[in-house]
Design an enzyme around this catalytic site. Sequence first.
Site, PDB file in Angstrom:
ATOM      1  N   HIS A 100      13.937   3.655 -45.338  1.00  0.00           N
ATOM      2  CA  HIS A 100      13.270   2.816 -46.344  1.00  0.00           C
ATOM      3  C   HIS A 100      11.807   3.215 -46.497  1.00  0.00           C
ATOM      4  O   HIS A 100      11.308   3.341 -47.631  1.00  0.00           O
ATOM      5  CB  HIS A 100      13.373   1.348 -45.930  1.00  0.00           C
ATOM      6  CG  HIS A 100      12.606   0.413 -46.812  1.00  0.00           C
ATOM      7  ND1 HIS A 100      13.151  -0.140 -47.960  1.00  0.00           N
ATOM      8  CD2 HIS A 100      11.330  -0.058 -46.724  1.00  0.00           C
ATOM      9  CE1 HIS A 100      12.250  -0.912 -48.533  1.00  0.00           C
ATOM     10  NE2 HIS A 100      11.133  -0.883 -47.800  1.00  0.00           N
ATOM     11  N   GLU A 101      11.111   3.415 -45.387  1.00  0.00           N
ATOM     12  CA  GLU A 101       9.694   3.794 -45.459  1.00  0.00           C
ATOM     13  C   GLU A 101       9.511   5.181 -46.067  1.00  0.00           C
ATOM     14  O   GLU A 101       8.555   5.418 -46.810  1.00  0.00           O
ATOM     15  CB  GLU A 101       9.057   3.725 -44.070  1.00  0.00           C
ATOM     16  CG  GLU A 101       9.055   2.339 -43.451  1.00  0.00           C
ATOM     17  CD  GLU A 101       8.466   1.285 -44.366  1.00  0.00           C
ATOM     18  OE1 GLU A 101       7.547   1.606 -45.156  1.00  0.00           O
ATOM     19  OE2 GLU A 101       8.926   0.132 -44.304  1.00  0.00           O
ATOM     20  N   HIS A 104       9.451   4.965 -49.696  1.00  0.00           N
ATOM     21  CA  HIS A 104       8.131   4.664 -50.278  1.00  0.00           C
ATOM     22  C   HIS A 104       7.310   5.949 -50.437  1.00  0.00           C
ATOM     23  O   HIS A 104       6.593   6.118 -51.437  1.00  0.00           O
ATOM     24  CB  HIS A 104       7.381   3.679 -49.394  1.00  0.00           C
ATOM     25  CG  HIS A 104       7.850   2.269 -49.513  1.00  0.00           C
ATOM     26  ND1 HIS A 104       8.043   1.649 -50.730  1.00  0.00           N
ATOM     27  CD2 HIS A 104       8.183   1.346 -48.566  1.00  0.00           C
ATOM     28  CE1 HIS A 104       8.456   0.404 -50.531  1.00  0.00           C
ATOM     29  NE2 HIS A 104       8.559   0.201 -49.226  1.00  0.00           N
ATOM     30  N   HIS A 108       5.860   7.472 -53.935  1.00  0.00           N
ATOM     31  CA  HIS A 108       4.464   7.854 -54.132  1.00  0.00           C
ATOM     32  C   HIS A 108       4.360   9.271 -54.694  1.00  0.00           C
ATOM     33  O   HIS A 108       3.600   9.533 -55.625  1.00  0.00           O
ATOM     34  CB  HIS A 108       3.714   7.754 -52.805  1.00  0.00           C
ATOM     35  CG  HIS A 108       2.244   7.947 -52.928  1.00  0.00           C
ATOM     36  ND1 HIS A 108       1.460   8.446 -51.899  1.00  0.00           N
ATOM     37  CD2 HIS A 108       1.387   7.725 -53.956  1.00  0.00           C
ATOM     38  CE1 HIS A 108       0.199   8.505 -52.297  1.00  0.00           C
ATOM     39  NE2 HIS A 108       0.124   8.085 -53.539  1.00  0.00           N
TER      40      HIS A 108
END
Length: 231
Positions: A100-101, A104, A108
């Site tokens: 999940h991270e 991100h 980006h």
Amino acid sequence: MVFFFDPSFIILIPGIILALMAQAYVQERFNKYSRVISTLGMTGAELAKFMLESAGLYDVKVEMIPGKLNDHYDPRSKVVRLSSATYNKASVAALGVVAHEIGHAIQHARNYAPLVVRNGLAPVVSLTSNLSWILFIAGFLFFNIALIRIGIFLFAFAIIFSLITLPVEFDASNRAIKILRTNLMMPEKELKGVKQVLSAAALTYVAGTLMAILQLLRMLFLAGLMGGNRD
């Protein structure tokens, strides 16, 4: 005294209940699937590096930080910070959180619109959210309805930020699941666990958004009382 102990606090109760339930649920799901070791044979740190390299992101670092469920991606320094509960762990829960991270970080790099907007709003919201309460309380102390209204207006930015955060979080989870399924061929049984952990985590953001909306409603209610008393 009226501001702190008035009956309008009842407005917040649904949000408080949901927030407590969401925190308990994410803890329970994470703990459950932390005991299930993934067949991928990778730790959280190894998965993070694999996903970053697969996405062509060689300028994003991976660091370990102490704690649990405080994993996050810092877009300013391009660092994925993984908690000690996920960094060296090979559980289904750990891999889901890590993926999940990384989602991100990929957002980006790809200039995912909602993330761009959220990152742009972040410094504004950090200022207005604190200032809004200062002005709102000052308005009550000095019986100044103008200060109260300005406080409410500034607090509205926190609502916008919370609402934009929801698609950012959902999209990061969808990216994580897609990569785990397609690139790493994680078994569906393990993916089910990942989905449960990430869905529980998403519920905390939903609870936060609801709480912010209810807080705004409470501020409007109190402002209405102040306006009525002045009349």
